[in-house]
Design a protein around this motif. Structure first.
Motif, mmCIF file in Angstrom:
data_model
loop_
_atom_site.group_PDB
_atom_site.id
_atom_site.type_symbol
_atom_site.label_atom_id
_atom_site.label_comp_id
_atom_site.label_asym_id
_atom_site.label_seq_id
_atom_site.Cartn_x
_atom_site.Cartn_y
_atom_site.Cartn_z
ATOM 1 N N PHE A 89 -17.205 -15.403 25.729
ATOM 2 C CA PHE A 89 -18.261 -15.891 25.102
ATOM 3 C C PHE A 89 -18.290 -15.372 23.552
ATOM 4 O O PHE A 89 -18.804 -14.144 23.779
ATOM 5 N N ALA A 90 -18.072 -15.883 22.613
ATOM 6 C CA ALA A 90 -18.337 -15.421 21.094
ATOM 7 C C ALA A 90 -19.482 -15.681 20.368
ATOM 8 O O ALA A 90 -19.722 -16.852 20.331
ATOM 9 N N VAL A 91 -20.208 -14.569 20.379
ATOM 10 C CA VAL A 91 -21.578 -15.037 19.497
ATOM 11 C C VAL A 91 -21.881 -13.961 18.665
ATOM 12 O O VAL A 91 -21.346 -12.671 18.607
ATOM 13 N N GLY A 92 -22.644 -14.530 17.518
ATOM 14 C CA GLY A 92 -22.951 -13.538 16.334
ATOM 15 C C GLY A 92 -23.737 -12.332 16.723
ATOM 16 O O GLY A 92 -23.183 -11.398 16.342
ATOM 17 N N GLY A 93 -24.717 -12.507 17.583
ATOM 18 C CA GLY A 93 -25.579 -11.544 17.878
ATOM 19 C C GLY A 93 -26.858 -11.288 17.136
ATOM 20 O O GLY A 93 -26.979 -11.698 16.206
ATOM 21 N N ASP A 94 -27.592 -10.288 17.597
ATOM 22 C CA ASP A 94 -29.014 -10.198 17.063
ATOM 23 C C ASP A 94 -29.003 -9.224 15.870
ATOM 24 O O ASP A 94 -29.933 -9.454 14.767
ATOM 25 N N PRO A 95 -28.265 -8.189 15.320
ATOM 26 C CA PRO A 95 -28.520 -7.270 14.308
ATOM 27 C C PRO A 95 -28.551 -8.141 13.094
ATOM 28 O O PRO A 95 -27.652 -9.015 12.723
ATOM 29 N N ALA A 96 -29.415 -7.793 12.061
ATOM 30 C CA ALA A 96 -29.684 -8.291 10.837
ATOM 31 C C ALA A 96 -28.568 -8.356 10.049
ATOM 32 O O ALA A 96 -28.203 -9.026 9.354
ATOM 33 N N ASP A 97 -27.859 -6.773 10.178
ATOM 34 C CA ASP A 97 -26.765 -6.717 9.385
ATOM 35 C C ASP A 97 -25.528 -6.228 10.214
ATOM 36 O O ASP A 97 -25.591 -5.309 11.279
ATOM 37 N N PRO A 98 -24.522 -6.960 10.009
ATOM 38 C CA PRO A 98 -23.390 -6.406 10.889
ATOM 39 C C PRO A 98 -22.704 -5.181 10.801
ATOM 40 O O PRO A 98 -22.852 -4.508 9.556
ATOM 41 N N ALA A 99 -22.517 -4.763 12.099
ATOM 42 C CA ALA A 99 -22.205 -3.275 12.038
ATOM 43 C C ALA A 99 -20.829 -3.085 11.427
ATOM 44 O O ALA A 99 -20.158 -1.859 11.213
ATOM 45 N N GLY A 100 -19.800 -4.120 11.282
ATOM 46 C CA GLY A 100 -18.659 -3.954 11.060
ATOM 47 C C GLY A 100 -17.883 -5.107 10.491
ATOM 48 O O GLY A 100 -18.689 -6.055 9.658
ATOM 49 N N PRO A 101 -16.793 -5.516 10.620
ATOM 50 C CA PRO A 101 -16.046 -6.478 10.024
ATOM 51 C C PRO A 101 -16.162 -7.878 10.472
ATOM 52 O O PRO A 101 -15.930 -8.790 9.628
ATOM 53 N N TYR A 102 -17.275 -8.283 11.467
ATOM 54 C CA TYR A 102 -17.561 -9.548 11.874
ATOM 55 C C TYR A 102 -18.925 -9.919 11.812
ATOM 56 O O TYR A 102 -19.701 -9.672 12.666
ATOM 57 N N PRO A 103 -19.170 -10.594 10.864
ATOM 58 C CA PRO A 103 -20.490 -11.191 10.581
ATOM 59 C C PRO A 103 -21.095 -12.511 11.523
ATOM 60 O O PRO A 103 -22.024 -12.624 11.540
ATOM 61 N N ASP A 104 -20.002 -12.962 12.151
ATOM 62 C CA ASP A 104 -20.281 -14.182 12.923
ATOM 63 C C ASP A 104 -19.172 -14.394 13.944
ATOM 64 O O ASP A 104 -18.237 -13.824 14.043
ATOM 65 N N ALA A 105 -19.569 -15.268 15.002
ATOM 66 C CA ALA A 105 -18.313 -15.705 15.981
ATOM 67 C C ALA A 105 -17.135 -16.169 15.438
ATOM 68 O O ALA A 105 -16.157 -16.088 16.005
ATOM 69 N N LEU A 106 -17.319 -16.913 14.138
ATOM 70 C CA LEU A 106 -16.153 -17.704 13.778
ATOM 71 C C LEU A 106 -15.220 -16.604 13.306
ATOM 72 O O LEU A 106 -14.004 -16.537 13.368
ATOM 73 N N SER A 107 -15.811 -15.304 12.695
ATOM 74 C CA SER A 107 -14.785 -14.296 12.227
ATOM 75 C C SER A 107 -13.944 -13.867 13.503
ATOM 76 O O SER A 107 -12.943 -13.354 13.224
ATOM 77 N N LEU A 108 -14.853 -13.761 14.526
ATOM 78 C CA LEU A 108 -14.056 -13.183 15.765
ATOM 79 C C LEU A 108 -12.922 -14.125 16.085
ATOM 80 O O LEU A 108 -11.949 -13.646 16.651
ATOM 81 N N ILE A 109 -13.171 -15.445 16.135
ATOM 82 C CA ILE A 109 -12.216 -16.411 16.596
ATOM 83 C C ILE A 109 -10.956 -16.341 15.576
ATOM 84 O O ILE A 109 -9.726 -16.302 16.055
ATOM 85 N N GLN A 110 -11.137 -16.219 14.254
ATOM 86 C CA GLN A 110 -10.082 -16.192 13.177
ATOM 87 C C GLN A 110 -9.429 -15.093 13.191
ATOM 88 O O GLN A 110 -8.385 -14.706 12.566
ATOM 89 N N SER A 111 -9.923 -13.788 14.109
ATOM 90 C CA SER A 111 -9.362 -12.590 13.873
ATOM 91 C C SER A 111 -7.853 -12.794 14.395
ATOM 92 O O SER A 111 -6.873 -12.002 14.305
ATOM 93 N N GLY A 112 -7.685 -13.616 15.322
ATOM 94 C CA GLY A 112 -6.445 -13.890 16.210
ATOM 95 C C GLY A 112 -6.106 -12.808 17.288
ATOM 96 O O GLY A 112 -5.178 -12.839 17.954
ATOM 97 N N LEU A 113 -7.117 -12.116 17.360
ATOM 98 C CA LEU A 113 -7.017 -10.929 18.435
ATOM 99 C C LEU A 113 -7.457 -11.628 19.709
ATOM 100 O O LEU A 113 -6.889 -11.081 20.944
ATOM 101 N N LEU A 114 -8.157 -12.477 20.081
ATOM 102 C CA LEU A 114 -8.425 -12.922 21.286
ATOM 103 C C LEU A 114 -7.201 -13.239 22.159
ATOM 104 O O LEU A 114 -7.038 -13.337 23.412
ATOM 105 N N GLN A 115 -6.455 -14.118 21.620
ATOM 106 C CA GLN A 115 -5.028 -14.714 22.318
ATOM 107 C C GLN A 115 -4.156 -13.728 22.671
ATOM 108 O O GLN A 115 -3.722 -13.714 23.802
#
Length: 291
Positions: free
Chosen positions: A102-128
């Motif tokens: 389950f890819a989700v943005g999450g609660d923190p107001a500011d991203p801790a790293g390079p993924y501001p939202d679930a879309l950026s996780l999906i587009q990372s190409g790492l999941l596959q």
């Protein structure tokens, strides 16, 4: 309690095949409940800020070893780096828990790293690369307290498209709801956008009314006095317990016959109580005992 109409899926069919949610601290509760949870049930494992990698992986492993399907959450805004994401995916892969996430943005107001939202996780190409085949994405029938509706819809469109382009299956998992009207309207709007992914409608399992109200306020879910009364909650008895029976029956009555909608149960009252409710509800509906 009224039966679902012949033109709609039965309430039992809506609940049958339900999914559940647990935290890294719920492994003992999982073991307590596993005898009454159907084998193959999807069980989401949350990514909470107060739990570490070991707890999340241990919980996913326990789900797998108990005969269920782990769906680990990946909270984009909590990840500090691509390396941390790869470490998490690698550990999950070791215990056979990466096919569904389950890819989700999450609660923190500011991203801790390079993924501001679930879309950026999906587009990372790492999941596959770590064996992910199906990605659940979030849906918000009653909106989000910090994100405008137009942004929510745009992100849903973009995530569904990105998953399709990458050959990954999609599931839409909604925030929990008490009121069927916005859920039905939202499902229709999703389908109008030509998004045909299966939808799992979130609703709380049986839990204390005071706790349910607190979660509703936290997540911006509508729980006004009219809805509270409609679904059997008592504002004068906040020590009582409420279950989703009426919500489920009402939702089933309004869904189209060919609907690809199932239920996702948030286990605020515990895995055992939630699994027992689901088993008893399905049995009663199938036997015609629920009136």
């Amino acid at each position: 309690m009224a039966h679902a109409s012949p033109a709609s899926p039965s309430a039992a069919a809506l609940v049958d095949g339900f999914s559940l949610e647990m935290t890294g601290k719920d492994v003992a509760g999982l073991h307590e409940a596993r005898a009454i949870i159907p084998r193959g049930t999807k069980i989401n494992v949350t990514f909470l800020g107060n739990e570490d990698l070991e707890m999340r992986v241990a919980a996913a492993r326990a789900v797998k070893e108990s005969g269920f399907v782990p769906v680990p959450h990946i909270s984009a805004r909590r990840l500090e780096s691509a390396a941390q994401l790869e470490e998490f995916l690698g550990r999950l892969h070791e215990v056979g828990a990466t096919e569904h996430v389950f890819a989700v943005g999450g609660d923190p107001a500011d991203p801790a790293g390079p993924y501001p939202d679930a879309l950026s996780l999906i587009q990372s190409g790492l999941l596959q690369q770590y064996g992910v085949r199906e990605v659940s994405i979030a849906g918000y029938p009653e909106g989000h307290p910090d994100i405008t509706d137009d942004v929510l819809w745009r992100h849903l469109d973009e995530k569904a498209l990105a998953l399709a382009q990458q050959g990954l299956d999609a599931v839409i998992l909604t925030q929990f709801a008490f009121d069927t009207a916005p859920v039905i309207d939202w499902i229709a709007a999703v389908r109008d956008r030509s998004i045909d992914a299966p939808i799992r409608v979130g609703t709380p399992g049986p839990a204390g009314i005071k706790r349910l109200m607190a979660f509703a306020r936290r997540f911006g879910v509508g729980a006004n006095a009219m809805i509270v009364k409609k679904y059997g909650f008592s504002l004068t008895n906040l020590m009582g317990t409420a279950g989703p029976d009426r919500f489920v029956s009402d939702l089933a009555e309004q869904l189209p016959a060919a609907s690809t909608v199932k239920l996702h149960l948030y286990t605020f009252g515990g895995l055992l109580a939630t699994a027992q409710w689901a088993r008893e509800f399905v049995a009663a509906e199938y036997s015609g005992a629920v009136q």
